[in-house]
Write an enzyme that holds these catalytic residues in place. Sequence first.
Site, PDB file in Angstrom:
ATOM      1  N   GLY A   1       1.894  61.420  33.664  1.00 42.40           N
ATOM      2  CA  GLY A   1       2.015  62.863  33.721  1.00 42.40           C
ATOM      3  C   GLY A   1       2.156  63.484  35.081  1.00 42.40           C
ATOM      4  O   GLY A   1       1.965  64.696  35.217  1.00 42.40           O
ATOM      5  N   GLY A   2       2.486  62.713  36.135  1.00 39.66           N
ATOM      6  CA  GLY A   2       2.757  63.301  37.424  1.00 39.66           C
ATOM      7  C   GLY A   2       1.620  64.180  37.913  1.00 39.66           C
ATOM      8  O   GLY A   2       0.487  63.748  38.110  1.00 39.66           O
TER       9      GLY A   2
ATOM     10  N   THR B   1       4.901  57.834  33.903  1.00 44.25           N
ATOM     11  CA  THR B   1       3.965  56.778  34.233  1.00 44.25           C
ATOM     12  C   THR B   1       3.414  56.154  32.957  1.00 44.25           C
ATOM     13  O   THR B   1       3.455  56.778  31.907  1.00 44.25           O
ATOM     14  CB  THR B   1       2.785  57.374  35.041  1.00 44.25           C
ATOM     15  OG1 THR B   1       3.295  58.066  36.173  1.00 44.25           O
ATOM     16  CG2 THR B   1       1.817  56.317  35.500  1.00 44.25           C
TER      17      THR B   1
END
Length: 535
Positions: free
Chosen positions: A431-432, A349
């Site tokens: 970073g999910g 992202t």
Amino acid sequence: MTGSGQAEEARGCVSAPHHLAAQAGQAVLRDGGNAVEATIAMAACLAVVYPHMTGIGGDGFWLISRPGEPVAAIDASGAAAAATSLALYAGQDSIPWRGPSAAITVAGTVSGWSTALAHHPGTLDRSRLLRDAIAHAHSGVAITAGGAAIAQAKSRELTPQPGAYRSIFEPDGKPLSEGDILRQPALADTLQNLAENGFDSYYRGALARDIAADLGELGSPLTQSDLAAHKAEMVDPLCAQIAGAELFNLPFPTQGLASLLILILFERLTKGEGAREGEGAGSFAHIHSLVEATKQAFRIRDEHTGDRHFAKFAAQALLDDPGALDALAASIDPHAAAPWPHPSAPGDTTWFGAADSDGCVVSAIQSTYFEFGSGLVLPRTGITWQNRGAGFSLEAGSPNQLAPGRRPFTTLNPALVRFADGRVLAYGTMGGEGQPQTQAALFTRYNNYGQDLTAAIAAPRWLLGRTWGEDTTRLRIEEGFPPELYAQMIAAGHDVERVPLHSSLMGHAGAVVRHPDGRTQGASDPRSDGAALSC
């Protein structure tokens, strides 16, 4: 003051995880553009200079704060193709992460740009907003160390995929190295097309026909009709009250609920008292409380999150229910770790934000999900298509079940805060699974423990669960905390793994804040290639 770490000035500021994108946003503010226009310029530029993290073949979400108005939220995520079904994946446990079978959702990012401009129009034309992105795509941009490392690590997954990946990102038969020049002429032409014909041309018209033709030839079920049916949506943001501040994030299908729950539970665990002796920033009380709040928030997230149009769970109702929140906080042991692991979600992202002299503050995030998304790079347009569809569940009856026209669970969630004293803070990270955790680290250090934005972002962080496609569910903690912290966490039952300070695993965070007297400040992450710049 300006620089890669922080910025402070009266007129406005920007923050982005690549310095060229920050410069593009800064230049727009200097030319009289507003925060929304600066954010679009950064979004387009990041699609060119940070293609391993984001692109116009992905999704996006926005929060926009303007003085005297409710916070506006934009969901620019795409739905699954009409031709998708559970039957297409019969015999499989999950949707593949790469290839045409992962490229099953419409890319919503560009629709978010036009929706943001419709909400907050500016004075600059599209050609000006996309100028820097087009120039960098035509002339080329030097590959960063981080970009080169990812390209090398993921080459074996990506080069077998159909499309233009190899010709663009491995033109000499090997991944580009740090300092090599990446040129993307087809993407430059696509951005020029958007500048000349409007952002809607991505979904309707000649450009949409080219996109659909590429997708179809590469094996994706997406069609021109799927593109034409798409539109970004203005939605009601989730909001939550804590002492002295109102917190905002995005509703389903994002994990915005989890991000807010962590902060609400942390306030209850610390009783709103902030730092007490032995319990300051980086202490056991600080980190343990946030990690345990994360576990509770993730359990709720994973049980309920899916397309909000089909959701049976009222996220805002939970945030407004003091009794339910008290019960969640009471279930957390202040001294011992709860059992873990729990299913988790990866992803890549970019977060970026801007504040202008009129008081508009923007928090925005966009992504192609994994590094280089599905791996499908469309030959006619140079667009790297996302694999957000891999976030669907193949379990019938799941709130996140794959179905035509549904939006999958997404890790994306930008954050924004309005403080009682008049400050407005926009912040976020890539970073999910780590996004809500990094947001919590940044916010609590700034709000509860009085650190400035630069220190709050640069300080050592932690990650419970996985990111970047890794399967580990251990609690990874960066070096740099007080030595006793690691021993205390292990003694409490946490499965701790120490990693180097400023590890890229911890995401690339950024923040901008506007003070009530008009001053603006920004900060970017030393873990990224970014900058916070003012004008």
